[in-house]
Design a protein around this motif. Structure first.
Motif, PDB file in Angstrom:
ATOM      1  N   TYR A 308      49.756  50.854  28.980  1.00  0.00           N
ATOM      2  CA  TYR A 308      49.643  51.284  30.362  1.00  0.00           C
ATOM      3  C   TYR A 308      50.998  51.174  31.051  1.00  0.00           C
ATOM      4  O   TYR A 308      51.674  50.150  30.953  1.00  0.00           O
ATOM      5  N   LYS A 309      51.399  52.240  31.748  1.00  0.00           N
ATOM      6  CA  LYS A 309      52.653  52.178  32.515  1.00  0.00           C
ATOM      7  C   LYS A 309      52.294  51.995  33.972  1.00  0.00           C
ATOM      8  O   LYS A 309      51.759  52.896  34.601  1.00  0.00           O
ATOM      9  N   PRO A 310      52.585  50.798  34.511  1.00  0.00           N
ATOM     10  CA  PRO A 310      52.186  50.536  35.895  1.00  0.00           C
ATOM     11  C   PRO A 310      52.841  51.524  36.839  1.00  0.00           C
ATOM     12  O   PRO A 310      54.030  51.833  36.702  1.00  0.00           O
ATOM     13  N   VAL A 311      52.042  52.057  37.751  1.00  0.00           N
ATOM     14  CA  VAL A 311      52.579  52.847  38.835  1.00  0.00           C
ATOM     15  C   VAL A 311      53.346  51.829  39.666  1.00  0.00           C
ATOM     16  O   VAL A 311      52.940  50.678  39.757  1.00  0.00           O
ATOM     17  N   SER A 312      54.474  52.243  40.288  1.00  0.00           N
ATOM     18  CA  SER A 312      55.281  51.248  40.995  1.00  0.00           C
ATOM     19  C   SER A 312      54.398  50.488  41.972  1.00  0.00           C
ATOM     20  O   SER A 312      53.527  51.048  42.601  1.00  0.00           O
ATOM     21  N   LYS A 313      54.638  49.191  42.095  1.00  0.00           N
ATOM     22  CA  LYS A 313      53.796  48.367  42.963  1.00  0.00           C
ATOM     23  C   LYS A 313      54.106  48.643  44.424  1.00  0.00           C
ATOM     24  O   LYS A 313      55.262  48.721  44.808  1.00  0.00           O
ATOM     25  N   TYR A 314      53.092  48.780  45.216  1.00  0.00           N
ATOM     26  CA  TYR A 314      53.276  48.965  46.648  1.00  0.00           C
ATOM     27  C   TYR A 314      53.526  47.597  47.273  1.00  0.00           C
ATOM     28  O   TYR A 314      53.146  46.576  46.709  1.00  0.00           O
ATOM     29  N   PRO A 315      54.192  47.571  48.445  1.00  0.00           N
ATOM     30  CA  PRO A 315      54.546  46.260  48.995  1.00  0.00           C
ATOM     31  C   PRO A 315      53.307  45.447  49.381  1.00  0.00           C
ATOM     32  O   PRO A 315      52.265  46.012  49.687  1.00  0.00           O
ATOM     33  N   GLN A 316      53.450  44.136  49.356  1.00  0.00           N
ATOM     34  CA  GLN A 316      52.323  43.279  49.729  1.00  0.00           C
ATOM     35  C   GLN A 316      52.483  42.786  51.171  1.00  0.00           C
ATOM     36  O   GLN A 316      53.575  42.783  51.713  1.00  0.00           O
ATOM     37  N   CYS A 317      51.377  42.420  51.777  1.00  0.00           N
ATOM     38  CA  CYS A 317      51.381  41.793  53.096  1.00  0.00           C
ATOM     39  C   CYS A 317      50.724  40.436  52.942  1.00  0.00           C
ATOM     40  O   CYS A 317      49.641  40.348  52.374  1.00  0.00           O
ATOM     41  N   VAL A 318      51.385  39.403  53.453  1.00  0.00           N
ATOM     42  CA  VAL A 318      50.844  38.062  53.298  1.00  0.00           C
ATOM     43  C   VAL A 318      50.441  37.502  54.647  1.00  0.00           C
ATOM     44  O   VAL A 318      51.246  37.467  55.567  1.00  0.00           O
ATOM     45  N   ASN A 319      49.196  37.104  54.795  1.00  0.00           N
ATOM     46  CA  ASN A 319      48.718  36.471  56.030  1.00  0.00           C
ATOM     47  C   ASN A 319      48.000  35.166  55.695  1.00  0.00           C
ATOM     48  O   ASN A 319      47.232  35.126  54.736  1.00  0.00           O
ATOM     49  N   ASP A 320      48.240  34.156  56.508  1.00  0.00           N
ATOM     50  CA  ASP A 320      47.544  32.879  56.295  1.00  0.00           C
ATOM     51  C   ASP A 320      46.383  32.739  57.265  1.00  0.00           C
ATOM     52  O   ASP A 320      46.371  33.343  58.325  1.00  0.00           O
ATOM     53  N   VAL A 346      42.515  42.951  48.603  1.00  0.00           N
ATOM     54  CA  VAL A 346      42.943  41.566  48.442  1.00  0.00           C
ATOM     55  C   VAL A 346      43.354  41.309  46.999  1.00  0.00           C
ATOM     56  O   VAL A 346      42.577  41.487  46.074  1.00  0.00           O
ATOM     57  N   GLU A 347      44.626  40.933  46.841  1.00  0.00           N
ATOM     58  CA  GLU A 347      45.145  40.701  45.499  1.00  0.00           C
ATOM     59  C   GLU A 347      44.963  39.252  45.096  1.00  0.00           C
ATOM     60  O   GLU A 347      44.678  38.940  43.945  1.00  0.00           O
ATOM     61  N   SER A 364      41.013  20.133  57.135  1.00  0.00           N
ATOM     62  CA  SER A 364      41.486  21.483  57.428  1.00  0.00           C
ATOM     63  C   SER A 364      41.974  22.155  56.137  1.00  0.00           C
ATOM     64  O   SER A 364      42.603  21.524  55.294  1.00  0.00           O
ATOM     65  N   HIS A 365      41.645  23.424  55.966  1.00  0.00           N
ATOM     66  CA  HIS A 365      42.130  24.205  54.824  1.00  0.00           C
ATOM     67  C   HIS A 365      42.995  25.348  55.326  1.00  0.00           C
ATOM     68  O   HIS A 365      42.656  25.992  56.316  1.00  0.00           O
ATOM     69  N   CYS A 366      44.091  25.583  54.625  1.00  0.00           N
ATOM     70  CA  CYS A 366      44.871  26.790  54.916  1.00  0.00           C
ATOM     71  C   CYS A 366      44.901  27.669  53.670  1.00  0.00           C
ATOM     72  O   CYS A 366      45.294  27.227  52.588  1.00  0.00           O
ATOM     73  N   TYR A 367      44.442  28.895  53.802  1.00  0.00           N
ATOM     74  CA  TYR A 367      44.436  29.843  52.688  1.00  0.00           C
ATOM     75  C   TYR A 367      45.477  30.929  52.926  1.00  0.00           C
ATOM     76  O   TYR A 367      45.603  31.432  54.040  1.00  0.00           O
ATOM     77  N   ARG A 368      46.184  31.268  51.878  1.00  0.00           N
ATOM     78  CA  ARG A 368      47.116  32.393  51.949  1.00  0.00           C
ATOM     79  C   ARG A 368      46.454  33.604  51.300  1.00  0.00           C
ATOM     80  O   ARG A 368      46.020  33.530  50.141  1.00  0.00           O
ATOM     81  N   ILE A 369      46.353  34.676  52.045  1.00  0.00           N
ATOM     82  CA  ILE A 369      45.752  35.901  51.510  1.00  0.00           C
ATOM     83  C   ILE A 369      46.844  36.937  51.282  1.00  0.00           C
ATOM     84  O   ILE A 369      47.592  37.271  52.200  1.00  0.00           O
ATOM     85  N   VAL A 370      46.966  37.378  50.036  1.00  0.00           N
ATOM     86  CA  VAL A 370      47.934  38.426  49.714  1.00  0.00           C
ATOM     87  C   VAL A 370      47.198  39.748  49.674  1.00  0.00           C
ATOM     88  O   VAL A 370      46.260  39.932  48.904  1.00  0.00           O
ATOM     89  N   TYR A 371      47.597  40.661  50.572  1.00  0.00           N
ATOM     90  CA  TYR A 371      46.993  41.993  50.606  1.00  0.00           C
ATOM     91  C   TYR A 371      47.918  42.977  49.909  1.00  0.00           C
ATOM     92  O   TYR A 371      49.133  42.975  50.134  1.00  0.00           O
ATOM     93  N   ARG A 372      47.340  43.808  49.054  1.00  0.00           N
ATOM     94  CA  ARG A 372      48.136  44.888  48.468  1.00  0.00           C
ATOM     95  C   ARG A 372      47.184  45.970  47.969  1.00  0.00           C
ATOM     96  O   ARG A 372      46.255  45.693  47.218  1.00  0.00           O
ATOM     97  N   HIS A 373      47.405  47.170  48.405  1.00  0.00           N
ATOM     98  CA  HIS A 373      46.609  48.283  47.900  1.00  0.00           C
ATOM     99  C   HIS A 373      47.178  48.690  46.548  1.00  0.00           C
ATOM    100  O   HIS A 373      48.377  48.637  46.325  1.00  0.00           O
ATOM    101  N   GLU A 375      47.038  51.672  45.300  1.00  0.00           N
ATOM    102  CA  GLU A 375      47.456  53.077  45.224  1.00  0.00           C
ATOM    103  C   GLU A 375      48.190  53.623  46.444  1.00  0.00           C
ATOM    104  O   GLU A 375      48.499  54.797  46.504  1.00  0.00           O
ATOM    105  N   LYS A 376      48.471  52.769  47.426  1.00  0.00           N
ATOM    106  CA  LYS A 376      49.261  53.242  48.572  1.00  0.00           C
ATOM    107  C   LYS A 376      49.868  52.057  49.316  1.00  0.00           C
ATOM    108  O   LYS A 376      49.549  50.894  49.025  1.00  0.00           O
ATOM    109  N   THR A 377      50.735  52.363  50.287  1.00  0.00           N
ATOM    110  CA  THR A 377      51.321  51.307  51.100  1.00  0.00           C
ATOM    111  C   THR A 377      50.410  51.012  52.283  1.00  0.00           C
ATOM    112  O   THR A 377      49.980  51.923  52.975  1.00  0.00           O
ATOM    113  N   LEU A 378      50.119  49.733  52.493  1.00  0.00           N
ATOM    114  CA  LEU A 378      49.294  49.340  53.637  1.00  0.00           C
ATOM    115  C   LEU A 378      50.189  49.143  54.854  1.00  0.00           C
ATOM    116  O   LEU A 378      51.302  48.634  54.724  1.00  0.00           O
TER     117      LEU A 378
END
Ligand code: PHE
Length: 403
Positions: A308-320, A346-347, A364-373, A375-378
């Motif tokens: 498999y040849k990965p399609v270039s990765k779209y940028p990620q957005c990180v929110n806590d 959600v990646e 208290s819990h802090c979660y980091r959520i990495v978002y990345r589509h 097939e497109k840029t979010l």
């Protein structure tokens, strides 16, 4: 969530206090990725099936029958009790398993079919299917994945056909359970079944990964096999666990009416195999309906080698997100909520900080959520909207207090 009942594959199930499956999860039932022509999971399944069909013949006919259409809705009894899983085993916890109601659940492994298929008279079969587990969110975990099960039984004639002097050898004896065998198995039984199992699975792995593959056996524990092992392969500079297996518990076979037979069983994860074999970097890709992914497998035969040849990765957005958790809180509840709202955007979700307020005695819990589509840029706005909804619903449904 659902109302009074949930419809799955044309059948209606009443919900009750046990219900913890979510609409997001239930919507995956019936996708049957492993039966879709040219889907990478289907290619792997076919490769394994063909290995069993060509390697094991009786008078010119394959001895293994193949099942890939058994419903993933099973009873708790099939998934656990039939396999001798103890009442207090962690896998039964609602934090680990998707329950439909107090009788039915989504199978957590294809082993759920072992007893019934043996009971129906089969003595060699493979099963492929979707399985469901509540778990963390990252590139190699998804709440739905696919497994393949294999079972082979032997009568005394079949098991001992290579032993020249048959006098005095028998399948069963009255003994003591130890690391090498069950209490009812003779030493010959235990050793011959182990040997047949290991030869089979090593050959399967060589058939998939090539002749000069490095492998090692590791002792393991499963409630339904003894002794039990895991097979690891050396792949890209690391040891990777590929499957679990063992000598089937005689109690299971007895309950299935196969009292005069012994046997082995194994189970392996198809995504794990496909990711290694085809260099697929993220488990979400298997669910992609975008042609960019599926296209690379189109027109391929299960014997073709594919990278498999990965399609270039779209940028990620990180929110806590940080919140005070209530007394009974299970991270898997939060992960399911994130899945329900964010879907495959959600990646990864990771617990990055945990702290106990000394005076308030609150955690208290802090979660980091990495978002990345895939097939497109979010855009940041798209992500903010999803993230806000996760905050709102967490407060509403999980009893947390967002900080
Ligand atoms: N069902 C086990 C799992 O999901 C794998 C397994 C299958 C182990 C058959 C032994 C025999 O981890």
């Amino acid at each position: 969530s659902f109302g009074d009942s949930v419809e799955i594959l044309g059948k209606s199930y009443p919900t009750d206090h046990f219900t913890n499956a979510t609409p997001t999860i239930v919507s995956k039932i019936g996708r049957n990725l492993h039966n879709k022509e040219h889907h990478p999971l289907h290619l792997i399944y076919k490769r394994i099936e063909s290995f069993f069909h060509k390697s094991y013949l009786r008078r010119g006919n394959p001895i293994f029958s193949a099942y890939s259409n058994l419903s993933p809705v099973v009873t708790h009894e099939q998934n656990f009790d039939s396999l001798l899983v103890p009442q207090n085993h962690v896998s039964r916890l609602p934090s680990d398993t998707y329950y439909i109601n107090s009788e039915y659940m989504l199978r957590a492994h294809t082993s759920a079919h072992q007893r019934d298929l043996v009971r129906s008279g089969l003595d060699a079969f493979i099963v492929a299917g979707d399985v469901y587990r509540r778990d963390a969110i990252d590139a190699t975990h998804y709440p739905v994945f696919h497994q393949m099960e294999g079972v082979r039984l032997f009568s005394d004639f079949e098991l001992f056909n290579k032993v020249s002097d048959l006098s005095g050898v028998s399948l069963f004896e009255d003994g003591r359970r130890d690391n090498t065998r069950q209490e009812t198995h003779s030493l010959e039984t235990s050793k011959l079944v182990e040997h047949d199992l290991k030869v089979c699975l090593e050959a399967l792995m060589r058939c998939l990964f090539g002749e000069d593959l490095n492998m090692r056996w590791v002792d393991a524990y499963f409630p339904f096999t003894h002794p039990s092992w895991e097979l690891e392969i050396y792949h890209q500079e690391e040891w990777v666990e590929m499957l679990g297996c063992g000598v089937m518990e005689q109690k299971l076979l007895d309950s299935a009416g196969a009292t005069n037979k012994v046997g082995w069983a194994f189970g392996l994860g198809l995504e794990r195999l496909a990711m290694k074999l085809f260099s697929i970097p993220d488990i979400r890709l298997f669910w992609s309906t975008d042609s960019g992914f599926l296209h690379q497998f189109e027109g391929k035969d299960f014997n073709d080698s594919i990278i498999y040849k990965p399609v270039s990765k779209y940028p990620q957005c990180v929110n806590d997100i940080s919140f005070w958790i209530p007394e009974e809180f299970s991270p898997n509840d939060f992960y399911d909520l994130v899945r329900s709202v964010g879907g495959d955007l959600v990646e990864q979700v990771s617990l990055v900080d945990e702290f106990l307020h000394p005076k308030k005695k609150r955690m208290s819990h802090c979660y980091r959520i990495v978002y990345r589509h895939m097939e497109k840029t979010l855009t940041q706005e798209e992500v903010n909207e999803v993230h806000q909804e996760i905050e709102n619903l967490s407060a509403q449904n999980l009893g947390v207090e967002v900080r």
